[in-house]
Motif scaffolding. Structure first.
Motif, PDB file in Angstrom:
ATOM      1  N   TRP A 153      -6.952 -16.491  14.341  1.00 52.84           N
ATOM      2  CA  TRP A 153      -5.541 -16.525  13.956  1.00 52.84           C
ATOM      3  C   TRP A 153      -4.818 -17.614  14.753  1.00 52.84           C
ATOM      4  CZ3 TRP A 153      -2.412 -15.385  10.250  1.00 52.84           C
ATOM      5  CH2 TRP A 153      -1.041 -15.554  10.468  1.00 52.84           C
ATOM      6  N   THR A 154      -5.250 -17.819  15.979  1.00 53.87           N
ATOM      7  CA  THR A 154      -4.612 -18.825  16.826  1.00 53.87           C
ATOM      8  C   THR A 154      -4.586 -20.170  16.108  1.00 53.87           C
ATOM      9  OG1 THR A 154      -5.540 -17.630  18.698  1.00 53.87           O
ATOM     10  CG2 THR A 154      -4.662 -19.828  19.144  1.00 53.87           C
ATOM     11  N   ASP A 173      -6.003 -16.257   3.288  1.00 55.92           N
ATOM     12  CA  ASP A 173      -6.626 -15.898   2.009  1.00 55.92           C
ATOM     13  C   ASP A 173      -7.169 -17.121   1.275  1.00 55.92           C
ATOM     14  OD1 ASP A 173      -6.101 -13.137   2.183  1.00 55.92           O
ATOM     15  OD2 ASP A 173      -4.024 -13.504   1.616  1.00 55.92           O
ATOM     16  N   LEU A 210     -10.845 -14.605  22.157  1.00 57.09           N
ATOM     17  CA  LEU A 210     -10.131 -15.301  21.086  1.00 57.09           C
ATOM     18  C   LEU A 210      -9.467 -14.273  20.171  1.00 57.09           C
ATOM     19  CD1 LEU A 210     -12.815 -17.979  20.134  1.00 57.09           C
ATOM     20  CD2 LEU A 210     -10.853 -18.226  21.660  1.00 57.09           C
ATOM     21  N   LEU A 211      -8.394 -14.695  19.554  1.00 55.26           N
ATOM     22  CA  LEU A 211      -7.690 -13.799  18.642  1.00 55.26           C
ATOM     23  C   LEU A 211      -8.205 -14.063  17.225  1.00 55.26           C
ATOM     24  CD1 LEU A 211      -5.449 -11.643  18.438  1.00 55.26           C
ATOM     25  CD2 LEU A 211      -3.843 -13.509  18.022  1.00 55.26           C
ATOM     26  N   PHE A 212      -9.196 -13.282  16.823  1.00 52.68           N
ATOM     27  CA  PHE A 212      -9.818 -13.507  15.519  1.00 52.68           C
ATOM     28  C   PHE A 212      -8.884 -13.051  14.399  1.00 52.68           C
ATOM     29  CE2 PHE A 212     -13.510 -13.227  18.375  1.00 52.68           C
ATOM     30  CZ  PHE A 212     -14.061 -14.474  18.109  1.00 52.68           C
ATOM     31  N   ARG A 228      -9.456 -11.586  11.650  1.00 57.21           N
ATOM     32  CA  ARG A 228      -9.731 -10.232  11.173  1.00 57.21           C
ATOM     33  C   ARG A 228      -8.927  -9.167  11.929  1.00 57.21           C
ATOM     34  NH1 ARG A 228     -11.140  -6.741   7.309  1.00 57.21           N
ATOM     35  NH2 ARG A 228     -12.347  -4.997   8.083  1.00 57.21           N
ATOM     36  N   GLU A 229      -8.698  -9.463  13.211  1.00 63.98           N
ATOM     37  CA  GLU A 229      -8.057  -8.461  14.062  1.00 63.98           C
ATOM     38  C   GLU A 229      -6.593  -8.229  13.691  1.00 63.98           C
ATOM     39  OE1 GLU A 229      -8.541  -9.376  18.199  1.00 63.98           O
ATOM     40  OE2 GLU A 229      -6.991  -7.970  18.791  1.00 63.98           O
ATOM     41  N   VAL A 230      -5.923  -9.257  13.219  1.00 67.81           N
ATOM     42  CA  VAL A 230      -4.473  -9.119  13.012  1.00 67.81           C
ATOM     43  C   VAL A 230      -4.040  -9.346  11.568  1.00 67.81           C
ATOM     44  CG1 VAL A 230      -3.778  -9.659  15.374  1.00 67.81           C
ATOM     45  CG2 VAL A 230      -4.133 -11.535  13.741  1.00 67.81           C
ATOM     46  N   TYR A 231      -4.969  -9.809  10.712  1.00 72.26           N
ATOM     47  CA  TYR A 231      -4.580 -10.116   9.342  1.00 72.26           C
ATOM     48  C   TYR A 231      -5.593  -9.486   8.389  1.00 72.26           C
ATOM     49  CZ  TYR A 231      -2.696 -12.806   5.451  1.00 72.26           C
ATOM     50  OH  TYR A 231      -2.091 -13.176   4.277  1.00 72.26           O
ATOM     51  N   PRO A 232      -5.248  -8.361   7.772  1.00 74.01           N
ATOM     52  CA  PRO A 232      -6.209  -7.694   6.905  1.00 74.01           C
ATOM     53  C   PRO A 232      -6.433  -8.482   5.610  1.00 74.01           C
ATOM     54  CG  PRO A 232      -4.111  -6.522   6.882  1.00 74.01           C
ATOM     55  CD  PRO A 232      -3.968  -7.633   7.871  1.00 74.01           C
ATOM     56  N   THR A 233      -7.666  -8.883   5.379  1.00 75.73           N
ATOM     57  CA  THR A 233      -7.996  -9.663   4.184  1.00 75.73           C
ATOM     58  C   THR A 233      -9.496  -9.626   3.944  1.00 75.73           C
ATOM     59  OG1 THR A 233      -8.099 -11.900   3.240  1.00 75.73           O
ATOM     60  CG2 THR A 233      -8.022 -11.751   5.625  1.00 75.73           C
ATOM     61  N   SER A 234      -9.876  -9.729   2.672  1.00 74.73           N
ATOM     62  CA  SER A 234     -11.301  -9.804   2.343  1.00 74.73           C
ATOM     63  C   SER A 234     -11.896 -11.129   2.768  1.00 74.73           C
ATOM     64  CB  SER A 234     -11.495  -9.636   0.836  1.00 74.73           C
ATOM     65  OG  SER A 234     -11.086  -8.362   0.447  1.00 74.73           O
ATOM     66  N   GLN A 274     -14.060 -10.813   7.045  1.00 72.61           N
ATOM     67  CA  GLN A 274     -14.541  -9.430   7.111  1.00 72.61           C
ATOM     68  C   GLN A 274     -15.164  -9.061   8.446  1.00 72.61           C
ATOM     69  OE1 GLN A 274     -16.707  -8.172   3.668  1.00 72.61           O
ATOM     70  NE2 GLN A 274     -15.391  -9.327   2.299  1.00 72.61           N
ATOM     71  N   LEU A 300     -15.185 -10.054  12.959  1.00 73.74           N
ATOM     72  CA  LEU A 300     -14.435 -10.695  14.038  1.00 73.74           C
ATOM     73  C   LEU A 300     -15.005 -12.058  14.414  1.00 73.74           C
ATOM     74  CD1 LEU A 300     -13.660  -7.744  16.471  1.00 73.74           C
ATOM     75  CD2 LEU A 300     -12.108  -8.870  14.903  1.00 73.74           C
TER      76      LEU A 300
END
Lengths: 358, 246
Positions: free
Chosen positions: A117-118, A128, A265-267, A269-275, A278, A280
């Motif tokens: 996400w960073t 997405d 690291l801020l992956f 997946r951890e903060v943004y739910p999306t297919s 899937q 980390l």
């Protein structure tokens, strides 16, 4: 089996331009030595904003320096982030071709879409969309390199007819790869006829399963480029020392540091739910197969930390399951001294590489 | 390597009293959860974490507002404010403040899992065009969130990071690892809005949310687990992790 080296260019805190320069010049010295010793390729990542973990935001410049200071070793983008907010596809094609010319046709071209996400959030890209962006890139880049002029009306970018210059030296174009972090991406690579550039460590059994499926799938591929690259490369961690105990002590410090930096690291997946994301995307091997948090870890199976005999045994096992190339991370946040890294490279080249010479 | 710069004793000023570690799991059926994540400005954010936890870059604050239709303590609503962080290698959300509307549930959650919660009025209201959530404390609004234009999401894509709670325990002040399991029956994602956040009320003095990251909603059976590990808050997890389920 071929061996490459792999750079993240991690910089210990506190940061300073002098410290960053030291990391870069150390890496360049390692690349020069690897060239002399017969390593196949020097790869470098592209990352943005990843404090301490990787300050490698301009890999094309680093690889240009490697190309200018070496004779034989190939230079690998491991990998270019194929997201328009980060790298416009035209600029990607131009820079890669330029680097191929400067290096005398030594470019290996990896592609990726970023997993943190960073980075994605930093460029305000849409998580997405990154898979779709990447797919468009891997289809158009070969055309940009091969066609005299190129025009495109696409989903993530469009352009009127222009001559994209220069053209790469390698024909039809440089070998293309996909970085494989999450399970399943190797199938994306196979379906498009792209090399499988593993950057997350997997167990022998898992890697064997992935490699078998990759080789099965790529027989049926619809190549994105004009040539199929069916090689499988994996990431590993190298610290080679005559004394296995000493190798494990120092090597685990390096491996543990990398594992921590990577896990912090801020992956996405951890903060943004999306297919689209899937997992980390942790790259480091589990530090310990058994036990729980706080237990003292050992060297995980398959990791090239040890004496030459132990490393030969691990590399032989990787070779037996169909891996074509092992790319070695040599240091993390400079926890090993430059002398240790250079000595490890020399010992590896002297004792391990001859066993795998064709 | 980054570590939290907050003083554990100061951070524990309103910490819960965990009465024991031998807690059995508790399954809560049909829990509605709104989760909103925002990036936060860096200044002061690391002070909200003890040295045993590692900050993320950028700092991220997550709010969870939940409506629990049935529980051993009756129905309740719960709002939490957490700071994303790492405990050793693991992603965690460090609970800074919480509001709950059921006294028996508050006491049980504190005693068994170390939740530090104040009595107040959390709320979660679902409409087709948006989901609103928030909380009041002593009649004052301390949180106002919205999820605009919610759209279906695959159930498997709803993701919740496990929590750590700073609590007074029989072993002293500890970070209690609480990893609720979500068995998701329905999930949605939309545009997240943080309309009002009183940082002081959530024991997050100085924390300034800066940019939206994501917003999601789910209906799930949530199991509060048995406790397995606690960590000393003043040292990294590799040095300070203790097993409590043996």
């Amino acid at each position: 089996m071929k061996f490459g080296i792999f750079f993240e260019l991690s910089v210990p805190r506190p940061f300073s331009p002098e410290r960053e320069r030291e990391v870069i010049t150390n890496a360049l010295e390692q690349a020069r030595l690897a060239d002399e010793l017969g390593f196949e390729c020097a790869w470098v990542v592209e990352h943005h904003f990843l404090e301490e973990y990787s300050h490698s935001s301009a890999p094309e410049l680093f690889l240009t320096a490697v190309a200018m200071q070496t004779q034989r070793i190939r230079v690998g983008h491991g990998a270019v982030v194929c997201v328009p907010e980060i790298n416009h596809p035209i600029r990607v094609a131009e820079r890669a071709a330029f680097l191929d010319l400067l290096s005398g046709g030594r470019l290996e071209f990896g592609t990726a879409r970023s997993s943190t996400w960073t980075e994605i959030g930093g460029f305000e890209a849409d998580p997405d969309d990154t898979k779709k962006d990447w797919d468009e890139y891997v289809r158009v880049l070969p055309q940009m390199w091969m066609q005299e002029t190129f025009a495109h009306r696409g989903r993530c970018f469009s352009m009127p007819e222009r001559a994209i210059l220069p053209k790469p030296l390698q024909k039809p174009h440089p070998p293309m790869w996909v970085t494989v972090t999450s399970p399943g991406t190797e199938l994306d690579a196979a379906d498009r006829g792209l090399g499988c550039l593993g950057v997350a460590t997997a167990s022998y059994a898992e890697q064997e399963r992935r490699t078998r499926e990759y080789h099965r799938r790529i027989q049926l591929c619809e190549p994105a480029g004009a040539v199929v690259n069916d090689r499988v490369a994996i990431l590993n961690f190298m610290y080679c020392h005559e004394d296995a105990k000493r190798a494990a002590e120092d090597g685990l410090r390096f491996l543990g540091t990398f594992g921590l930096l990577n896990a912090h690291l801020l992956f996405t997946r951890e903060v943004y739910p999306t297919s689209a994301y899937q997992s980390l995307a942790n790259l480091a091997p589990s530090p310990s197969a058994k036990g729980g948090p706080g237990d003292r870890p050992g060297v995980p199976d398959g990791i090239c930390i040890g004496d030459p005999r132990g490393i030969i045994s691990a590399a032989k096992r990787w070779e037996s399951i169909g891996v074509d190339q092992i790319n070695m991370l040599l240091n993390a946040s400079e926890v090993l001294s430059q002398d240790q890294v250079l000595a490890s490279l020399r010992l590896f080249a002297k004792e391990v590489m001859p066993v795998f010479a064709c | 390597m980054l570590v939290g710069t907050g003083d554990p004793e100061t951070l524990a000023r309103h910490a819960a009293e965990l009465t024991g570690f031998a807690t059995s799991p508790e399954k809560l059926l049909g829990v509605e959860t709104l989760q909103i994540a925002f990036e936060a400005e860096r200044g002061g954010a690391d002070d909200l974490l003890p040295p045993g936890l590692h900050p993320t870059r950028p700092p991220v604050v997550t709010w969870l507002v939940q409506r629990v239709p049935e529980s051993p303590w009756g129905p309740f609503a719960l709002a939490q404010c957490r700071i994303e962080c790492r405990s050793g290698l693991r992603p965690r959300g460090f609970l800074r403040g919480g509001v709950i509307d059921n006294e028996a549930a508050r006491d049980a959650l504190a005693a068994r899992w170390g939740y530090a919660l104040a009595l107040g009025a959390p709320r979660l209201v679902r409409s087709y065009d948006e989901i609103r959530a928030g909380a009041t404390l002593g009649g004052t609004t301390v949180l106002e969130l919205a999820l605009r234009d919610p759209m279906p999401l695959r159930n498997a894509d709803a993701y919740y990071v496990a929590s750590v709670h700073l609590a007074h325990t029989p072993r002293g002040l500890r970070l209690v690892q609480v990893d609720p399991e979500f068995d998701v029956a329905r999930a949605e994602r939309g545009r997240p809005l943080a309309l009002h956040f009183d940082a002081d009320a959530w024991r997050c003095a100085g924390l300034r949310p800066s940019a939206p990251v994501s917003g999601s909603f789910s209906i799930a059976d949530v199991t509060l687990p048995a406790l397995r590990y606690v960590c000393r808050p003043e040292v990294p997890a590799f040095l300070g992790t203790e097993r409590v389920d043996a």
